[in-house]
Scaffold this motif. Structure first.
Motif, mmCIF file in Angstrom:
data_model
loop_
_atom_site.group_PDB
_atom_site.id
_atom_site.type_symbol
_atom_site.label_atom_id
_atom_site.label_comp_id
_atom_site.label_asym_id
_atom_site.label_seq_id
_atom_site.Cartn_x
_atom_site.Cartn_y
_atom_site.Cartn_z
ATOM 1 N N ALA A 197 0.742 -1.236 0.206
ATOM 2 C CA ALA A 197 0.030 -0.146 -0.328
ATOM 3 C C ALA A 197 0.722 1.506 -0.326
ATOM 4 O O ALA A 197 0.825 2.061 -0.689
ATOM 5 N N MET A 198 2.647 1.631 0.692
ATOM 6 C CA MET A 198 2.448 2.256 1.091
ATOM 7 C C MET A 198 3.908 2.489 -0.676
ATOM 8 O O MET A 198 4.135 3.486 -1.089
ATOM 9 N N LEU A 199 4.280 1.899 -1.053
ATOM 10 C CA LEU A 199 4.364 1.167 -3.082
ATOM 11 C C LEU A 199 3.559 2.042 -4.037
ATOM 12 O O LEU A 199 3.806 2.976 -4.419
ATOM 13 N N MET A 200 2.340 1.500 -3.391
ATOM 14 C CA MET A 200 1.274 2.521 -4.365
ATOM 15 C C MET A 200 0.730 4.387 -3.792
ATOM 16 O O MET A 200 -0.182 4.653 -4.646
ATOM 17 N N GLY A 201 1.056 4.582 -3.460
ATOM 18 C CA GLY A 201 1.778 5.708 -2.458
ATOM 19 C C GLY A 201 0.178 5.583 -1.712
ATOM 20 O O GLY A 201 -0.222 7.565 -1.713
ATOM 21 N N ILE A 202 -0.353 5.172 -1.252
ATOM 22 C CA ILE A 202 -2.166 5.227 -0.300
ATOM 23 C C ILE A 202 -1.476 5.814 0.884
ATOM 24 O O ILE A 202 -0.938 5.211 1.409
ATOM 25 N N PRO A 203 -2.424 6.832 1.380
ATOM 26 C CA PRO A 203 -2.362 7.104 2.735
ATOM 27 C C PRO A 203 -2.871 6.611 3.222
ATOM 28 O O PRO A 203 -3.855 5.310 3.548
ATOM 29 N N ILE A 204 -2.411 5.762 4.904
ATOM 30 C CA ILE A 204 -2.316 4.214 5.612
ATOM 31 C C ILE A 204 -3.294 5.035 7.255
ATOM 32 O O ILE A 204 -2.786 6.116 7.229
ATOM 33 N N VAL A 205 -4.055 4.640 7.385
ATOM 34 C CA VAL A 205 -4.096 4.253 9.256
ATOM 35 C C VAL A 205 -3.930 3.174 9.293
ATOM 36 O O VAL A 205 -4.695 1.867 8.736
ATOM 37 N N ALA A 206 -2.599 2.279 10.426
ATOM 38 C CA ALA A 206 -2.566 1.707 11.016
ATOM 39 C C ALA A 206 -2.462 1.466 12.206
ATOM 40 O O ALA A 206 -2.105 2.306 13.182
ATOM 41 N N SER A 207 -2.431 0.089 12.619
ATOM 42 C CA SER A 207 -2.087 0.175 13.908
ATOM 43 C C SER A 207 -1.234 0.283 14.433
ATOM 44 O O SER A 207 0.274 0.573 14.045
ATOM 45 N N ASP A 208 -0.937 0.915 16.023
ATOM 46 C CA ASP A 208 0.328 1.298 17.072
ATOM 47 C C ASP A 208 1.375 -0.309 17.381
ATOM 48 O O ASP A 208 2.098 0.761 18.317
ATOM 49 N N ILE A 209 1.401 -1.099 16.911
ATOM 50 C CA ILE A 209 1.507 -2.233 17.273
ATOM 51 C C ILE A 209 3.720 -1.874 17.030
ATOM 52 O O ILE A 209 3.363 -1.434 16.072
ATOM 53 N N GLU A 210 4.183 -2.895 18.168
ATOM 54 C CA GLU A 210 5.871 -2.459 17.263
ATOM 55 C C GLU A 210 6.360 -2.935 15.534
ATOM 56 O O GLU A 210 6.681 -2.364 15.185
ATOM 57 N N PRO A 211 5.522 -4.561 15.112
ATOM 58 C CA PRO A 211 6.565 -3.814 14.395
ATOM 59 C C PRO A 211 5.685 -3.160 12.790
ATOM 60 O O PRO A 211 6.031 -2.939 12.109
ATOM 61 N N ILE A 212 4.396 -2.810 13.085
ATOM 62 C CA ILE A 212 4.049 -1.646 12.323
ATOM 63 C C ILE A 212 4.786 -0.566 12.604
ATOM 64 O O ILE A 212 5.012 0.019 11.443
ATOM 65 N N LYS A 213 4.983 0.122 13.724
ATOM 66 C CA LYS A 213 5.986 1.075 13.356
ATOM 67 C C LYS A 213 7.294 0.701 13.177
ATOM 68 O O LYS A 213 8.005 1.536 12.965
ATOM 69 N N GLU A 214 8.099 -0.397 13.359
ATOM 70 C CA GLU A 214 9.061 -0.865 12.614
ATOM 71 C C GLU A 214 9.054 -0.765 11.359
ATOM 72 O O GLU A 214 10.361 -0.469 10.662
ATOM 73 N N THR A 215 7.476 -0.912 10.412
ATOM 74 C CA THR A 215 7.629 -0.907 9.145
ATOM 75 C C THR A 215 6.910 -0.231 8.178
ATOM 76 O O THR A 215 7.779 0.584 7.681
ATOM 77 N N VAL A 216 7.221 0.947 8.860
ATOM 78 C CA VAL A 216 6.851 2.573 8.378
ATOM 79 C C VAL A 216 7.725 3.446 9.027
ATOM 80 O O VAL A 216 8.108 4.124 10.084
ATOM 81 N N PRO A 217 7.597 4.927 8.020
ATOM 82 C CA PRO A 217 8.526 5.990 8.364
ATOM 83 C C PRO A 217 8.130 6.587 9.605
ATOM 84 O O PRO A 217 6.430 6.507 10.006
ATOM 85 N N GLU A 218 8.040 7.115 10.452
ATOM 86 C CA GLU A 218 7.969 8.288 11.681
ATOM 87 C C GLU A 218 7.167 9.010 10.932
ATOM 88 O O GLU A 218 5.876 9.374 11.982
ATOM 89 N N LYS A 219 6.500 9.330 10.366
ATOM 90 C CA LYS A 219 5.872 11.183 9.844
ATOM 91 C C LYS A 219 4.416 10.045 9.750
ATOM 92 O O LYS A 219 3.691 10.944 9.546
ATOM 93 N N VAL A 220 5.041 8.867 9.499
ATOM 94 C CA VAL A 220 3.481 8.055 9.207
ATOM 95 C C VAL A 220 2.820 7.760 11.073
ATOM 96 O O VAL A 220 1.419 7.604 11.360
ATOM 97 N N TYR A 221 3.447 8.289 12.096
ATOM 98 C CA TYR A 221 3.458 7.563 13.374
ATOM 99 C C TYR A 221 1.439 8.876 13.695
ATOM 100 O O TYR A 221 1.396 7.023 14.800
#
Length: 364
Positions: free
Chosen positions: A291-315
Motif C-alpha cells: 500500500a505504501m508503494l502505491m502512495g496510498i495514505p494509511i491508517v494502521a495499528s500502533d503495534i511495534e512491528p508496524i511502527k518498525e515497518t513505516v517511517p516516523e512521519k506516519v506515526y
C-alpha cells in the motif's frame, strides 16, 4: 559461495499468506542459484499458490503432514533427509521449527535456518502447548545455525535477552519488487461500479482474528452511515466467505465490497484513497508495504512491528487496533484534508527485493 545447493524449505501449506508469498517471490528471484529446491508442506496441504510454485523450474513440492508429537514422523523425516542429501534446511514456522532442525542435525545437514515471520505466539496458551512451545524454542536455540526474522519485534518477543549478543540472529526485512506496482492510474472503480467522486477505504489480507476484520466492518458501517461518499473494498483468503452474511445483514453490500484472493493487487490498491490496516499482531506486513508503494495514505495499528515497518512521519496515523473512534477520526482527517503521505521513494529503497533477497540467500 557455491550456488549449486540442494535446499529444502518447510512451510505449513501453500495457501496465500505472508510466509508463502515471501518464499514464492524469493524463489522466483533466486531459483537459478540452487540446483534443487524442495518445498515441504508439513501441514499436508497445498493451496492457491501451488501452481505458481510448480511453475518454477527446479522446485519440487511435497505435501506430508508432520505431527507435533509422533516420533515416527521424525524418524521418517530423518531417513528422507539422508536419502536426499540436502545442503541446507530452512523452516519458516518459528519455534515449531525446533524438532525439524534437530532431526536435520542428526541427518548431517550443516546449514539449519529458522525464519520467524510472526512477532508473537499464535495459539491458545494451554499448559501443554506452552511446555511444547518452550521445548521447541530451546531446540531452535540449540540446533539452528542461522536464526532470522523480518522484525526486531519478533526477536524482542521470543529471545529478548539473547538475540543482540548472538551472531546467528539477523533481521531481514521483506523484499518487494517495486516495478510490479508501477501501473500509472489503472484502477477498478469502473469494474466495481464505484463513482469517481467516492472516497474508497480498503484492506488486503486473509480473514483471521489477527487481521481484525471486526474493527474494519464496524468502522465501515459507521462511516458509510454518516457519509454517502464512503465505500470500502476488502480482499483476501476467506474474506467474502466469512463476511458476506454480516455485510448483507447490515444492508451494505453495495458499499462494502468483498472479494477473495485477487491477482490484480496493484489495481485493487490503486482504487483506494485510504488504506486501513488495524492488525492486532503482525510479523512484518507485506500488504502494508505494498500500500505504501502505491502512495496510498494509511491508517494502521500502533503495534511495534508496524511502527518498525513505516517511517516516523506516519506515526500520527497509527492507532490502537481496537480504537474504532480513533480510526474513524484518522480516516476522516485524510478524507477532509486530502493528505498524501508520499511514501513510494522511501518504501522502494527500504524494501528493495534484490538487496533483501540477496541478504537471505547469503545464509545458504
Amino acid at each position: 559461495m557455491n550456488n549449486l545447493k540442494n535446499v529444502i524449505f518447510f512451510v505449513t501449506s501453500l495457501q496465500s499468506g505472508g510466509i508463502e508469498n515471501y518464499l514464492l517471490r524469493f524463489l522466483e528471484e533466486k531459483h537459478q542459484q540452487f540446483c534443487q529446491i524442495t518445498v515441504y508442506c508439513k501441514g499436508g496441504l497445498g493451496g492457491q499458490l501451488e501452481q505458481r510454485y510448480q511453475s518454477i523450474p527446479n522446485v519440487k513440492i511435497i505435501k506430508n503432514k508432520i505431527s507435533f508429537y509422533n516420533p515416527l514422523d521424525y524418524l521418517e523425516l530423518n531417513k528422507f533427509f539422508k536419502e536426499n542429501k540436502f545442503n541446507a534446511v530452512c523452516d519458516f514456522t518459528g519455534n515449531f521449527a525446533g524438532f525439524i532442525l534437530f532431526v536435520s542435525k542428526l541427518a548431517g545437514i550443516k546449514k539449519r535456518i529458522v525464519f520467524y515471520r510472526g512477532s508473537t505466539d499464535h495459539f491458545e496458551a494451554t499448559f501443554v502447548k506452552k511446555m511444547y512451545n518452550n521445548l521447541a524454542r530451546n531446540f531452535v536455540l540449540k540446533y539452528a545455525t542461522d536464526i532470522l526474522s523480518n522484525s526486531k519485534a519478533a526477536f524482542n518477543f521470543f529471545y529478548k535477552n539473547v538475540w543482540q549478543n548472538d551472531k546467528r540472529f539477523e533481521v531481514i526485512y521483506n523484499g518487494i519488487d517495486a516495478s510490479k506496482f508501477n501501473i500509472g492510474n489503472e484502477n477498478l472503480r469502473k469494474e466495481f461500479q464505484i463513482p469517481d467522486h467516492a472516497f474508497v477505504v480498503g484492506h488486503t489480507g486473509r480473514f483471521n482474528s489477527a487481521k481484525n476484520h471486526a474493527a474494519i466492518i464496524q468502522v465501515a458501517t459507521e462511516l458509510i452511515k454518516e457519509n454517502k461518499d464512503f465505500y470500502f473494498i476488502l480482499c483476501g483468503n476467506q474474506v467474502k466467505n466469512k463476511l458476506e452474511s454480516v455485510v448483507k445483514e447490515k444492508a451494505l453490500s453495495d458499499r462494502i465490497l468483498l472479494f477473495e484472493n485477487r491477482s490484480d493487487i496493484p489495481r485493487f490498491l490503486n482504487t483506494m484513497d485510504c488504506y486501513y490496516f488495524p492488525s492486532i499482531t503482525e510479523g512484518q506486513p507485506n500488504a502494508l508495504i505494498e500500500a505504501m508503494l502505491m502512495g496510498i495514505p494509511i491508517v494502521a495499528s500502533d503495534i511495534e512491528p508496524i511502527k518498525e515497518t513505516v517511517p516516523e512521519k506516519v506515526y500520527p496515523f497509527l492507532i490502537n487496533p481496537m480504537d474504532v473512534e480513533g480510526a474513524k477520526n484518522k480516516i476522516l482527517e485524510i478524507y477532509h484534508s486530502e493528505i498524501k503521505h508520499n511514501l513510494q521513494e522511501w518504501t522502494t529503497k527500504k524494501y528493495d527485493s534484490k538487496k533483501l533477497f540477496q541478504q537471505f540467500y547469503n545464509h545458504f
